[in-house]
Design an enzyme around this catalytic site. Structure first.
Site, mmCIF file in Angstrom:
data_model
loop_
_atom_site.group_PDB
_atom_site.id
_atom_site.type_symbol
_atom_site.label_atom_id
_atom_site.label_comp_id
_atom_site.label_asym_id
_atom_site.label_seq_id
_atom_site.Cartn_x
_atom_site.Cartn_y
_atom_site.Cartn_z
ATOM 1 C CG HIS A 1 51.863 47.997 38.412
ATOM 2 N ND1 HIS A 1 51.408 49.042 37.660
ATOM 3 C CD2 HIS A 1 50.825 47.631 39.215
ATOM 4 C CE1 HIS A 1 50.152 49.308 37.972
ATOM 5 N NE2 HIS A 1 49.781 48.460 38.921
ATOM 6 C CE LYS B 1 48.627 41.627 42.756
ATOM 7 N NZ LYS B 1 47.605 42.239 41.869
ATOM 8 C CG HIS C 1 41.668 48.610 43.227
ATOM 9 N ND1 HIS C 1 42.785 48.348 43.985
ATOM 10 C CD2 HIS C 1 42.026 48.374 41.939
ATOM 11 C CE1 HIS C 1 43.778 47.959 43.197
ATOM 12 N NE2 HIS C 1 43.344 47.972 41.946
ATOM 13 N NE ARG D 1 48.434 46.275 44.447
ATOM 14 C CZ ARG D 1 49.714 46.402 44.127
ATOM 15 N NH1 ARG D 1 50.576 46.755 45.085
ATOM 16 N NH2 ARG D 1 50.147 46.172 42.908
#
Length: 293
Positions: free
Chosen positions: A239, A129, A205, A104
């Protein structure tokens, strides 16, 4: 004559909140916390809003870069803006890192010098994140590109004082809006975006989407066990759930075909012994309900 004040609590269905309910209409609806819907006070049966009353969330379709487009973008970045200083090299190295690793933008910009281990070829992402740290191993060619940039950056004495890996002229820290602005200008120059002020086109992105798609597609073509590798790839991308990574299958028809062929070979036969050609495709018709980031 003293009038006794009538307590409004007696008529209130919520003790302690006499004015919470307005004057009832033809049908007195109540909301019950935790209930499955809104229902009349006189009936326990739930009532749901009509289908389609709330718009479905929209996701921006990702742009999948070709290798030729990435090469043109990186080459054009080296001729963008002031020739003096480290800015051109900083933006080119940043864009190249995003394309090569699928990181990212905020993760790459947030790299400190101590987070980049050029000896081991590993990046340490701190509080990415979800507030978690993770390690990102690098390909040797990516490690070399970062080492070349670091040497060029430290040729400028003032840049040596910065604790950040990516810096701009005058020891200025790189900010996301700066990178976005340069990216917009470069993509317009090479024809990936219209020249209008509100033109639409590829995003930074989308390097992440392109990296994920190309990696999964390569695994399928090489006959790798993608289901076995996917949890590791999910961790690599940062993720929290494997289903978020599966979302990258949807924007690429070529990748969908590879995945569908693999699934048909495994699950393509029905209970009656006949082949069901649509079984594999249906498995990917409903990816994660939200876009992976």
């Amino acid at each position: 004559m003293r009038h006794r004040r009538r307590s409004s609590h007696a008529s209130s269905p919520w003790p302690g909140s006499p004015r919470l309910r307005a004057r009832p209409g033809p049908t007195d609806y109540r909301w019950c916390a935790g209930s499955p819907g809104i229902f009349p006070a006189s009936s326990p049966a739930p009532r749901y809003p009509p289908a389609g009353i709330f718009p479905a969330p929209r996701r921006t379709p990702p742009y999948i870069y070709t290798e030729e487009e990435i090469e043109r973008l990186l080459e054009a970045t080296l001729s963008w803006g002031l020739a003096k200083g480290i800015n051109r090299q900083t933006y080119q190295c940043l864009f190249g890192l995003l394309a090569a690793t699928g990181m990212r933008l905020g993760e790459a910009i947030g790299l400190a010098r101590a987070d980049v281990d050029l000896e081991a070829g590993i990046l340490t992402l701190r509080e990415a994140k979800g507030g978690k740290d993770r390690l990102v191993p690098l390909h040797p060619t990516t490690t070399k590109a970062l080492a070349d940039y670091a040497a060029r950056r430290d040729d400028y004495r003032i840049c040596r004082k910065s604790g950040w890996f990516f810096v701009l002229r005058g020891e200025q820290r790189l900010r996301p809006q700066y990178a976005e602005r340069v990216f917009m200008g470069v993509t317009r120059r090479i024809g990936l975006r219209d020249s209008g002020p509100h033109s639409r086109g590829p995003r930074l992105h989308d390097f992440r989407h392109s990296f994920a798609v190309s990696t999964l597609l390569r695994w399928y073509r090489e006959g790798e066990d993608v289901e076995c590798l996917l949890p590791t790839f999910t961790t690599y991308l940062g993720h929290s759930k494997v289903r978020d990574t599966y979302w990258y299958l949807s924007p690429c028809p070529e990748l969908m075909n590879e995945a569908a062929s693999r699934l048909e070979a495994r699950w393509g036969t029905g209970h009656d012994g006949r082949r069901d050609p649509g079984s594999a495709h249906r498995a990917f018709l409903h990816p994660a309900p939200h876009a992976a980031t």
